[in-house]
Design a protein around this motif. Structure first.
Motif, mmCIF file in Angstrom:
data_model
loop_
_atom_site.group_PDB
_atom_site.id
_atom_site.type_symbol
_atom_site.label_atom_id
_atom_site.label_comp_id
_atom_site.label_asym_id
_atom_site.label_seq_id
_atom_site.Cartn_x
_atom_site.Cartn_y
_atom_site.Cartn_z
ATOM 1 N N GLY A 139 -19.430 10.468 -23.582
ATOM 2 C CA GLY A 139 -19.928 10.533 -22.214
ATOM 3 C C GLY A 139 -20.041 9.190 -21.531
ATOM 4 N N SER A 140 -19.353 8.152 -22.048
ATOM 5 C CA SER A 140 -19.493 6.807 -21.491
ATOM 6 C C SER A 140 -18.432 6.453 -20.463
ATOM 7 C CB SER A 140 -19.457 5.781 -22.627
ATOM 8 O OG SER A 140 -18.223 5.851 -23.316
ATOM 9 N N ASN A 141 -17.553 7.371 -20.143
ATOM 10 C CA ASN A 141 -16.458 7.097 -19.206
ATOM 11 C C ASN A 141 -16.994 6.615 -17.861
ATOM 12 O OD1 ASN A 141 -14.594 8.358 -16.862
ATOM 13 N ND2 ASN A 141 -13.340 7.734 -18.602
ATOM 14 N N ILE A 142 -16.319 5.622 -17.268
ATOM 15 C CA ILE A 142 -16.783 5.090 -15.979
ATOM 16 C C ILE A 142 -15.709 5.192 -14.891
ATOM 17 C CG2 ILE A 142 -18.445 3.538 -17.058
ATOM 18 C CD1 ILE A 142 -16.526 1.219 -16.398
ATOM 19 N N SER A 143 -14.734 6.087 -15.074
ATOM 20 C CA SER A 143 -13.694 6.218 -14.052
ATOM 21 C C SER A 143 -13.594 7.632 -13.483
ATOM 22 C CB SER A 143 -12.334 5.785 -14.617
ATOM 23 O OG SER A 143 -11.973 6.570 -15.723
ATOM 24 N N GLY A 144 -14.605 8.464 -13.733
ATOM 25 C CA GLY A 144 -14.621 9.792 -13.133
ATOM 26 C C GLY A 144 -13.796 10.815 -13.862
ATOM 27 N N SER A 145 -13.678 10.700 -15.186
ATOM 28 C CA SER A 145 -12.813 11.600 -15.950
ATOM 29 C C SER A 145 -13.514 12.840 -16.489
ATOM 30 C CB SER A 145 -12.197 10.846 -17.141
ATOM 31 O OG SER A 145 -11.396 9.778 -16.709
ATOM 32 N N LEU A 146 -14.824 12.952 -16.303
ATOM 33 C CA LEU A 146 -15.571 14.032 -16.950
ATOM 34 C C LEU A 146 -16.121 15.078 -15.995
ATOM 35 C CD1 LEU A 146 -17.634 11.945 -19.546
ATOM 36 C CD2 LEU A 146 -15.560 13.267 -19.952
ATOM 37 N N THR A 147 -16.144 14.795 -14.711
ATOM 38 C CA THR A 147 -16.829 15.654 -13.758
ATOM 39 C C THR A 147 -15.920 16.770 -13.253
ATOM 40 O OG1 THR A 147 -18.162 13.778 -13.069
ATOM 41 C CG2 THR A 147 -18.148 15.689 -11.609
ATOM 42 N N PRO A 148 -16.379 18.013 -13.296
ATOM 43 C CA PRO A 148 -15.558 19.110 -12.771
ATOM 44 C C PRO A 148 -15.282 18.924 -11.276
ATOM 45 C CG PRO A 148 -17.447 19.950 -14.016
ATOM 46 C CD PRO A 148 -17.672 18.485 -13.819
ATOM 47 N N HIS A 208 -21.589 4.088 -27.768
ATOM 48 C CA HIS A 208 -21.726 5.389 -27.113
ATOM 49 C C HIS A 208 -20.374 5.993 -26.745
ATOM 50 C CE1 HIS A 208 -25.961 4.424 -26.936
ATOM 51 N NE2 HIS A 208 -25.677 3.300 -26.311
ATOM 52 N N SER A 209 -19.330 5.639 -27.473
ATOM 53 C CA SER A 209 -18.004 6.201 -27.207
ATOM 54 C C SER A 209 -17.345 6.586 -28.522
ATOM 55 C CB SER A 209 -17.132 5.210 -26.427
ATOM 56 O OG SER A 209 -17.032 3.967 -27.108
ATOM 57 N N THR A 210 -16.324 7.418 -28.428
ATOM 58 C CA THR A 210 -15.722 8.021 -29.613
ATOM 59 C C THR A 210 -14.252 7.648 -29.767
ATOM 60 O OG1 THR A 210 -15.044 10.014 -28.417
ATOM 61 C CG2 THR A 210 -17.258 10.017 -29.394
ATOM 62 N N LEU A 211 -13.756 7.868 -30.967
ATOM 63 C CA LEU A 211 -12.341 7.608 -31.238
ATOM 64 C C LEU A 211 -11.456 8.416 -30.298
ATOM 65 C CD1 LEU A 211 -9.968 6.520 -32.907
ATOM 66 C CD2 LEU A 211 -10.395 8.357 -34.564
ATOM 67 N N GLY A 212 -11.759 9.711 -30.114
ATOM 68 C CA GLY A 212 -10.947 10.525 -29.212
ATOM 69 C C GLY A 212 -10.999 10.023 -27.786
ATOM 70 N N GLY A 213 -12.167 9.582 -27.355
ATOM 71 C CA GLY A 213 -12.291 9.028 -26.007
ATOM 72 C C GLY A 213 -11.504 7.753 -25.842
ATOM 73 N N ILE A 215 -8.754 6.970 -27.399
ATOM 74 C CA ILE A 215 -7.333 7.337 -27.312
ATOM 75 C C ILE A 215 -7.025 7.954 -25.952
ATOM 76 C CG2 ILE A 215 -5.554 8.856 -28.263
ATOM 77 C CD1 ILE A 215 -6.977 8.541 -30.998
ATOM 78 N N ALA A 216 -7.901 8.814 -25.475
ATOM 79 C CA ALA A 216 -7.655 9.532 -24.221
ATOM 80 C C ALA A 216 -7.660 8.623 -23.012
ATOM 81 C CB ALA A 216 -8.699 10.636 -24.044
ATOM 82 N N THR A 217 -8.261 7.424 -23.121
ATOM 83 C CA THR A 217 -8.321 6.509 -21.978
ATOM 84 C C THR A 217 -7.581 5.196 -22.214
ATOM 85 O OG1 THR A 217 -10.455 5.665 -22.776
ATOM 86 C CG2 THR A 217 -10.513 7.428 -21.144
ATOM 87 N N GLY A 266 -3.994 7.841 -23.287
ATOM 88 C CA GLY A 266 -4.314 7.743 -21.868
ATOM 89 C C GLY A 266 -4.221 9.038 -21.102
ATOM 90 N N SER A 267 -4.067 10.177 -21.791
ATOM 91 C CA SER A 267 -3.855 11.444 -21.084
ATOM 92 C C SER A 267 -5.143 12.090 -20.576
ATOM 93 C CB SER A 267 -3.109 12.435 -21.992
ATOM 94 O OG SER A 267 -3.814 12.664 -23.195
ATOM 95 N N GLU A 268 -6.297 11.577 -20.953
ATOM 96 C CA GLU A 268 -7.592 11.981 -20.390
ATOM 97 C C GLU A 268 -7.835 13.486 -20.447
ATOM 98 O OE1 GLU A 268 -8.409 10.084 -16.639
ATOM 99 O OE2 GLU A 268 -7.753 8.126 -17.370
ATOM 100 N N GLY A 269 -7.396 14.125 -21.522
ATOM 101 C CA GLY A 269 -7.643 15.539 -21.715
ATOM 102 C C GLY A 269 -6.660 16.467 -21.045
#
Length: 562
Positions: A139-148, A208-213, A215-217, A266-269
């Motif tokens: 949940g540490s993303n700071i570029s707006g990748s998590l909000t619906p 506060h960040s993960t391996l998957g996060g 890779i995704a960013t 970098g595919s961000e999910g």
């Protein structure tokens, strides 16, 4: 929350940890003079959760039953706090909105799968129901990748990977480890370290960040000069798509067409859910040392960094702060007692008598790892370059302090928000030949934005990663918006943020070096990778996810969404 720890719902980090300036006597005067913010002003603490009006979940009985069957009743959550925690990342706009209780669209349900089979079942169920699925790590993303998306009418499922948190195996002969994607940085390093290994990846969000996060960013860490960024580290991976799994083996190199591995990085999910990865790991170093240096000017410091990057030395960290950031760093020092405080004062007096402009000095940190002979040789190479460019060695003390406090800076942003200040970052990368023009051009763009708003603002910068052909510049800006109201504050914030981001593009740099695209940076994508390059990305995403079920809205400019 289902055995998975999360950050504060309203800010960075963990409950009970906060920034205070009261043991840093020079900080309040510095910030008052340079930023125009009174650190001793009465603050407005974040609201209590009970003050937040949380929308009801929209999930129907059929999908709820299917997801429950997939992960178990204990790992499907629809309570308000869990859903709010999974609504935003930790970008400045995220924090301003969450503190204001602005929740136009939040996840309807949070699921916590415990293995890849459960992830597959969740993905299949979400796509079958034409729901939106958003993977969630730390949940540490700071570029707006998590909000619906605010106008999303479909059910929104947040897929939290926090239970997938183990180092599964280590191939010691190859220096590779297979690790689940939901593991937080400290937990991963603890598991690796117990067996004598490290991945060496340390972004500012490490705790506060993960391996998957990562890779995704396409994350990068402060030790990337040695270990590489996550694109270098992640060698193989497994990614869940509707009805199938992409399985990439950890091969040292391949010539099998366009790289699917690079597509996922970098595919961000938007290209599926990363469940595990094979990553490069290294034996724990015999020695680890961070040494501080001081340069008389930014120009001399950058010239030294470029020469170090091209030298026989291979440091783990090459970082240098400009004069503004150096002055800010000195202002945050606690009172130095005894000999250390006197030594610094005497040193600065001596440098001033030698003709140094102490308002222009730039603080640098260089990290070394390896056996004693290797570290000694690299220090000798770097020391010679530092002296050639007029710099001096400050020693281990400042370097050790930096190493201890490197993950604490985001707490300052929360503190400033409490007293009405806005602070954020923008980072980029460019060739060495463009770096100085980029630096000064971005400072001008930010100042022009502040002037247009009629506010006092402050910008500082550091070089955080060096490469053969260029480097990353990381800008931090702060100002008091001078207006009340969420939208009014954010409108002023975007005037400054957009000016900085546009200067990157105009001056031949990239829109982001390691924070990803999300929604905050998507506006500049076509200018960064060209319209034709964006066509390729649209074709890829649309081919994989024609129904826009996988984290829609991120990566692409709004007008390129199908």
């Amino acid at each position: 929350m289902r055995g998975v720890s999360h950050q504060k719902w309203w800010g960075w980090g963990v409950e009970g940890v906060a920034f205070s300036h009261h043991d840093k006597p020079n900080m309040a005067p510095f910030v008052r003079e340079r930023v125009g913010i009174d650190l001793d002003a009465p603050g407005s603490p974040p609201p209590t959760f009970e003050d937040i009006d949380v929308p009801e979940p929209r999930i129907g009985a059929d999908l709820s039953a299917t997801l429950t069957s997939a992960v178990g009743e204990d790992h499907l959550v629809t309570d308000d706090l869990d859903r709010v925690v999974h609504t935003y990342g930790k970008g400045l706009p995220d924090l301003v909105r969450i503190r204001a209780g602005d929740l136009p669209r939040i996840p309807d349900v949070v699921v916590y799968p415990g293995n890849e089979d459960e992830v597959r079942a969740v993905v299949d169920a979400a796509v079958e129901a034409d729901a939106v699925l958003i993977p969630f790590g730390g949940g540490s993303n700071i570029s707006g990748s998590l909000t619906p998306p605010a106008r999303e009418d479909r059910v929104v499922v947040s897929l939290d990977l926090g239970r997938l948190n183990r180092v599964l195996e280590i191939d010691e002969a190859s220096g590779l480890a297979r690790i689940q994607a939901g593991v937080l940085g400290p937990d991963m390093e603890e598991q690796l370290g117990a067996r004598g290994w490290t991945m060496g990846h340390q972004p500012d969000s490490f705790r506060h960040s993960t391996l998957g996060g990562w890779i995704a960013t396409r994350s990068s860490g402060m030790q990337s000069d040695k270990y590489g960024d996550i694109a270098d580290i992640a060698r193989g991976m497994r990614v869940v798509l509707p009805g199938k799994v992409v399985a990439l083996r950890p091969l040292p190199s391949t010539s099998t067409g366009p790289s699917v591995r690079e597509m996922i990085l970098g595919s961000e999910g938007r290209l599926g859910v990363i469940t595990e990865a094979w990553v490069a790991v290294h034996r724990l170093p015999e020695n680890r040392d961070i040494i501080a240096y001081l340069y008389p000017s930014w120009a001399s410091a950058i010239a030294a960094m470029q020469e170090i990057a091209g030298s026989d030395a291979a440091p783990t960290v090459t970082r240098v702060s400009d004069a503004n950031e150096t002055a800010f760093s000195f202002s945050t020092q606690k009172v130095k007692k005894g000999a250390s405080g006197k030594v610094q004062s005497v040193l600065f007096d001596v440098l001033e008598r030698r003709g140094w402009d102490m308002d222009a000095v730039c603080l640098s940190y260089v990290g070394y790892e390896g056996d004693s002979a290797k570290v000694r040789a690299e220090k000798a190479v770097v020391g010679k370059i530092v002296r050639k460019h007029g710099g001096i060695k400050l020693g281990r003390g400042p370097g050790a302090l930096y190493d201890q406090k490197k993950f604490d800076t985001p707490y300052i942003r929360d503190f400033l928000l409490d007293i009405g200040g806005l602070a954020d970052v923008s980072e980029t990368a460019a060739p060495w030949s463009r770096l100085m023009d980029l630096y000064f051009g971005t400072l001008r763009a930010a100042q022009e934005a502040f002037d247009s708003l009629g506010v006092q603002g402050f910008v500082m910068c550091h070089l955080s990663h060096s490469y053969h052909s260029g480097a990353c510049l990381y800008f931090t800006f702060a100002f008091a918006p001078g207006v009340d109201g969420t939208e009014e504050q954010l409108e002023r914030y975007w005037v400054v943020k957009k000016a900085i981001q546009q200067s990157f593009i105009d001056l031949g740099a990239t829109l982001s070096h390691h924070h990803g695209v999300g929604t905050d940076h998507a506006h500049w994508l076509e200018e960064d990778i060209s319209p034709a390059g964006t066509d390729l990305m649209v074709s890829l995403l649309r081919g994989v996810d024609p129904g826009r079920n996988l984290n829609p809205g991120t990566l692409l400019p709004a007008h390129r969404e199908w």
